[in-house]
Design a protein around this motif. Structure first.
Motif, PDB file in Angstrom:
ATOM      1  N   LEU A 135       0.054   7.096   2.062  1.00  0.00           N
ATOM      2  CA  LEU A 135      -0.840   7.537   3.137  1.00  0.00           C
ATOM      3  C   LEU A 135      -1.745   6.410   3.602  1.00  0.00           C
ATOM      4  CD1 LEU A 135      -1.953  11.116   1.971  1.00  0.00           C
ATOM      5  CD2 LEU A 135      -0.148  10.488   3.593  1.00  0.00           C
ATOM      6  N   ALA A 136      -2.233   5.602   2.659  1.00  0.00           N
ATOM      7  CA  ALA A 136      -3.105   4.490   3.043  1.00  0.00           C
ATOM      8  C   ALA A 136      -2.390   3.564   4.014  1.00  0.00           C
ATOM      9  CB  ALA A 136      -3.558   3.733   1.805  1.00  0.00           C
ATOM     10  N   TYR A 137      -1.134   3.254   3.746  1.00  0.00           N
ATOM     11  CA  TYR A 137      -0.365   2.398   4.651  1.00  0.00           C
ATOM     12  C   TYR A 137      -0.097   3.096   5.981  1.00  0.00           C
ATOM     13  CZ  TYR A 137       3.682   0.008   6.656  1.00  0.00           C
ATOM     14  OH  TYR A 137       4.544  -0.625   7.504  1.00  0.00           O
ATOM     15  N   GLU A 138       0.332   4.344   5.918  1.00  0.00           N
ATOM     16  CA  GLU A 138       0.762   5.059   7.126  1.00  0.00           C
ATOM     17  C   GLU A 138      -0.394   5.318   8.087  1.00  0.00           C
ATOM     18  OE1 GLU A 138       2.567   8.425   5.296  1.00  0.00           O
ATOM     19  OE2 GLU A 138       4.397   7.320   4.750  1.00  0.00           O
ATOM     20  N   GLN A 139      -1.626   5.363   7.583  1.00  0.00           N
ATOM     21  CA  GLN A 139      -2.764   5.644   8.456  1.00  0.00           C
ATOM     22  C   GLN A 139      -3.467   4.382   8.965  1.00  0.00           C
ATOM     23  OE1 GLN A 139      -5.322   8.887   7.323  1.00  0.00           O
ATOM     24  NE2 GLN A 139      -3.614  10.084   6.518  1.00  0.00           N
ATOM     25  N   PRO A 143      -0.418  -2.288  14.787  1.00  0.00           N
ATOM     26  CA  PRO A 143      -0.459  -3.757  14.729  1.00  0.00           C
ATOM     27  C   PRO A 143      -0.803  -4.285  13.340  1.00  0.00           C
ATOM     28  CG  PRO A 143      -1.596  -2.954  16.683  1.00  0.00           C
ATOM     29  CD  PRO A 143      -1.321  -1.751  15.830  1.00  0.00           C
ATOM     30  N   LEU A 144      -1.718  -3.610  12.637  1.00  0.00           N
ATOM     31  CA  LEU A 144      -2.076  -4.084  11.303  1.00  0.00           C
ATOM     32  C   LEU A 144      -0.919  -3.871  10.331  1.00  0.00           C
ATOM     33  CD1 LEU A 144      -4.100  -5.363   9.461  1.00  0.00           C
ATOM     34  CD2 LEU A 144      -5.205  -3.132   9.150  1.00  0.00           C
ATOM     35  N   ARG A 145      -0.249  -2.731  10.428  1.00  0.00           N
ATOM     36  CA  ARG A 145       0.914  -2.505   9.571  1.00  0.00           C
ATOM     37  C   ARG A 145       1.967  -3.584   9.804  1.00  0.00           C
ATOM     38  NH1 ARG A 145       0.662   2.886  11.398  1.00  0.00           N
ATOM     39  NH2 ARG A 145       2.672   2.608  12.459  1.00  0.00           N
ATOM     40  N   ASP A 146       2.179  -3.945  11.063  1.00  0.00           N
ATOM     41  CA  ASP A 146       3.188  -4.953  11.384  1.00  0.00           C
ATOM     42  C   ASP A 146       2.838  -6.291  10.744  1.00  0.00           C
ATOM     43  OD1 ASP A 146       5.546  -5.873  13.061  1.00  0.00           O
ATOM     44  OD2 ASP A 146       3.979  -7.173  13.857  1.00  0.00           O
ATOM     45  N   MET A 147       1.575  -6.687  10.798  1.00  0.00           N
ATOM     46  CA  MET A 147       1.175  -7.942  10.174  1.00  0.00           C
ATOM     47  C   MET A 147       1.335  -7.872   8.658  1.00  0.00           C
ATOM     48  SD  MET A 147      -2.397 -10.113  10.347  1.00  0.00           S
ATOM     49  CE  MET A 147      -3.330  -8.945   9.359  1.00  0.00           C
ATOM     50  N   LEU A 148       0.874  -6.785   8.054  1.00  0.00           N
ATOM     51  CA  LEU A 148       0.928  -6.658   6.600  1.00  0.00           C
ATOM     52  C   LEU A 148       2.361  -6.667   6.083  1.00  0.00           C
ATOM     53  CD1 LEU A 148      -1.807  -3.932   5.980  1.00  0.00           C
ATOM     54  CD2 LEU A 148      -2.026  -6.409   5.702  1.00  0.00           C
ATOM     55  N   ARG A 180      10.157   4.818   1.145  1.00  0.00           N
ATOM     56  CA  ARG A 180       8.920   4.807   1.942  1.00  0.00           C
ATOM     57  C   ARG A 180       8.104   3.550   1.646  1.00  0.00           C
ATOM     58  NH1 ARG A 180       5.820  10.403   1.234  1.00  0.00           N
ATOM     59  NH2 ARG A 180       4.479   9.439   2.833  1.00  0.00           N
ATOM     60  N   ARG A 181       7.299   3.154   2.615  1.00  0.00           N
ATOM     61  CA  ARG A 181       6.455   1.974   2.478  1.00  0.00           C
ATOM     62  C   ARG A 181       5.054   2.377   2.022  1.00  0.00           C
ATOM     63  NH1 ARG A 181       8.141  -2.828   5.164  1.00  0.00           N
ATOM     64  NH2 ARG A 181      10.250  -2.562   5.995  1.00  0.00           N
ATOM     65  N   SER A 182       4.448   1.485   1.224  1.00  0.00           N
ATOM     66  CA  SER A 182       3.089   1.742   0.750  1.00  0.00           C
ATOM     67  C   SER A 182       2.344   0.427   0.597  1.00  0.00           C
ATOM     68  CB  SER A 182       3.119   2.472  -0.602  1.00  0.00           C
ATOM     69  OG  SER A 182       3.670   1.637  -1.608  1.00  0.00           O
ATOM     70  N   LEU A 183       1.020   0.507   0.665  1.00  0.00           N
ATOM     71  CA  LEU A 183       0.194  -0.661   0.357  1.00  0.00           C
ATOM     72  C   LEU A 183       0.367  -1.022  -1.103  1.00  0.00           C
ATOM     73  CD1 LEU A 183      -3.279  -0.214   2.100  1.00  0.00           C
ATOM     74  CD2 LEU A 183      -1.505  -1.901   2.608  1.00  0.00           C
ATOM     75  N   TYR A 184       0.316  -2.322  -1.396  1.00  0.00           N
ATOM     76  CA  TYR A 184       0.481  -2.757  -2.785  1.00  0.00           C
ATOM     77  C   TYR A 184      -0.480  -3.893  -3.093  1.00  0.00           C
ATOM     78  CZ  TYR A 184       2.951  -3.241  -7.213  1.00  0.00           C
ATOM     79  OH  TYR A 184       3.281  -3.259  -8.553  1.00  0.00           O
ATOM     80  N   VAL A 185      -1.762  -3.620  -2.936  1.00  0.00           N
ATOM     81  CA  VAL A 185      -2.825  -4.533  -3.353  1.00  0.00           C
ATOM     82  C   VAL A 185      -3.879  -3.698  -4.072  1.00  0.00           C
ATOM     83  CG1 VAL A 185      -2.462  -6.204  -1.496  1.00  0.00           C
ATOM     84  CG2 VAL A 185      -4.061  -4.316  -1.155  1.00  0.00           C
ATOM     85  N   LEU A 208      -8.753  -3.668   2.978  1.00  0.00           N
ATOM     86  CA  LEU A 208      -7.685  -2.883   2.363  1.00  0.00           C
ATOM     87  C   LEU A 208      -8.138  -2.239   1.061  1.00  0.00           C
ATOM     88  CD1 LEU A 208      -4.621  -5.229   2.979  1.00  0.00           C
ATOM     89  CD2 LEU A 208      -5.344  -3.234   4.323  1.00  0.00           C
ATOM     90  N   PHE A 209      -8.915  -2.972   0.251  1.00  0.00           N
ATOM     91  CA  PHE A 209      -9.422  -2.399  -0.996  1.00  0.00           C
ATOM     92  C   PHE A 209     -10.241  -1.140  -0.727  1.00  0.00           C
ATOM     93  CE2 PHE A 209      -9.633  -6.928  -3.009  1.00  0.00           C
ATOM     94  CZ  PHE A 209      -8.271  -6.889  -3.237  1.00  0.00           C
ATOM     95  N   GLU A 210     -11.085  -1.193   0.289  1.00  0.00           N
ATOM     96  CA  GLU A 210     -11.956  -0.050   0.592  1.00  0.00           C
ATOM     97  C   GLU A 210     -11.182   1.079   1.262  1.00  0.00           C
ATOM     98  OE1 GLU A 210     -15.200  -1.596   2.851  1.00  0.00           O
ATOM     99  OE2 GLU A 210     -16.006  -2.782   1.193  1.00  0.00           O
TER     100      GLU A 210
END
Length: 289
Positions: A135-139, A143-148, A180-185, A208-210
Motif C-alpha cells: 500500500l505504501a508503494y501504491e499510494q 512520477p515518484l513510483r516511476d523514479m523509485l 506485486r510491487r512494494s517499497l523496500y527501505v 519514504l521512511f515517514e
C-alpha cells in the motif's frame, strides 16, 4: 470473518490494511491442508496471528518454520538452549527494537518470514505494529513510483567489531509469489541510495521512511502468552512498542529468503567531485539491534 469450508480454520481480519487472527489451529499437530491455508492467509494479510498455542513445543515451532523454507541460525542474537534455530527476544537482554524496520535487510538474501511465539507478556503494553509496504508503494504518486522503480538502496549494519554486513537491493521489490510491487527501505538498516547525491538521498529516504509507516498502512496486535505471529518480511515493516517495564519474552524462528528482485538501476552511481564530502564513515552504525 471467514470460516474455511474444509477445516476448522477461522480468519478474523484485525485492520483494513493488513493482519488477521487465525483460530482453530493446533500448530503442534499441523496438517498439510491447514498449512496451505495458513500460507494463503499470510499472502493475503501479510501478518497472521495464530492464537492459543501455549503448548507449542520448540520442535513443532521449528518444524512449522521449515514448512516455509530453510530456517536461519542467527549470527549474534541469544538462542534457546538446545535449539539454535530459536532466537530469544528478551526485553531483559536488549530485546527491545522500538524503531520501524524490516528484519535483516543488510543480508544479500534477507529472511522471507519470521515466526514469533510470545512466552511472557507484561500486564499492559508491549504491543507490536506492522505496516503494509504494498500500500505504501501504491499510494505514492505515479512520477515518484516511476523514479523509485529505477533506484537501488544500500542496507548495512555494524555491531562493534563482531558483525558487519552490507547489501544493495532495489528500492522497489517485486514479491516472488504475488508479483506485486512494494517499497523496500527501512529506517534501521537503509543507509543511502547510491544513484543520488547525499542530500538528495537523505531527503528522499526521510520522506519514504515517514510515509511508509503512516497509520493507514498499519495494524497493531496486543499479545497474550502462547500467541504466534507470522509475518511476510518481504512486504512489511514492524515496530515493537517500548511502553512497559515488566519482562517480555518471545521465541522466534526465522525463515531464510531469496535475493530481492526488482527493476535494475536506470542510472549509474553518483560520483562525488574531487574533495567533495559524501558518505560519512559512521553512517547507519547500529550498535544494538
Amino acid at each position: 470473518m471467514s470460516v474455511s469450508p474444509t477445516s476448522q480454520l477461522v480468519v478474523k481480519p484485525v485492520a483494513g490494511a493488513l493482519g488477521a487472527e487465525l483460530h482453530g489451529i493446533d500448530l503442534e499437530h499441523l496438517t498439510d491442508e491447514v498449512f496451505a491455508e495458513i500460507h494463503q492467509a499470510l499472502l493475503d494479510y501479510l501478518v497472521v496471528f495464530i492464537v492459543g498455542q501455549q503448548g507449542l513445543s520448540p520442535q513443532a515451532h521449528i518444524a512449522f518454520g521449515r514448512r516455509f523454507g530453510e530456517v536461519e541460525l542467527h549470527p549474534y542474537l541469544p538462542r534457546l538452549d538446545g535449539h539454535p534455530e530459536i532466537v530469544l527476544i528478551d526485553s531483559e537482554r536488549g530485546g527491545k527494537v522500538d524503531v520501524w524496520h524490516t528484519d535483516m535487510t543488510f543480508h544479500q538474501s534477507p529472511p522471507q518470514a519470521s515466526i514469533l511465539r510470545m512466552i511472557t507478556c507484561p500486564s499492559r503494553g508491549g504491543d507490536t505494529m506492522w505496516t503494509n509496504q504494498y500500500l505504501a508503494y501504491e499510494q505514492l504518486s505515479a512520477p515518484l513510483r516511476d523514479m523509485l522503480d529505477g533506484l537501488t538502496a544500500v542496507h548495512r549494519i555494524r555491531i562493534g567489531d563482531e558483525f558487519t554486513s552490507r547489501a544493495e537491493h532495489p528500492v522497489v521489490r517485486v514479491h516472488p509469489e504475488t508479483g506485486r510491487r512494494s517499497l523496500y527501505v527501512n529506517r534501521l538498516f537503509t543507509s543511502h541510495i547510491p544513484q543520488l547525491t547525499r542530500n538528495e538521498s537523505d531527503t528522499l529516504l526521510q520522506h519514504l521512511f515517514e510515509f511508509s509507516v503512516a497509520p493507514q498502512f498499519s495494524c497493531r496486535f496486543s499479545w497474550r502468552p502462547g500467541d504466534v505471529a507470522v509475518w511476510d518480511n518481504r512486504v512489511t515493516q514492524h515496530y515493537a512498542l517500548n511502553d512497559y517495564a515488566e519482562p517480555r519474552l518471545g521465541q522466534r524462528v526465522t525463515v531464510l529468503g531469496d535475493h530481492p528482485e526488482g527493476d535494475p538501476a536506470r542510472w549509474p552511481d553518483y560520483r562525488a567531485a574531487p574533495g567533495e564530502r559524501y558518505w560519512p564513515a559512521t553512517v547507519n552504525a547500529v550498535e544494538n539491534y
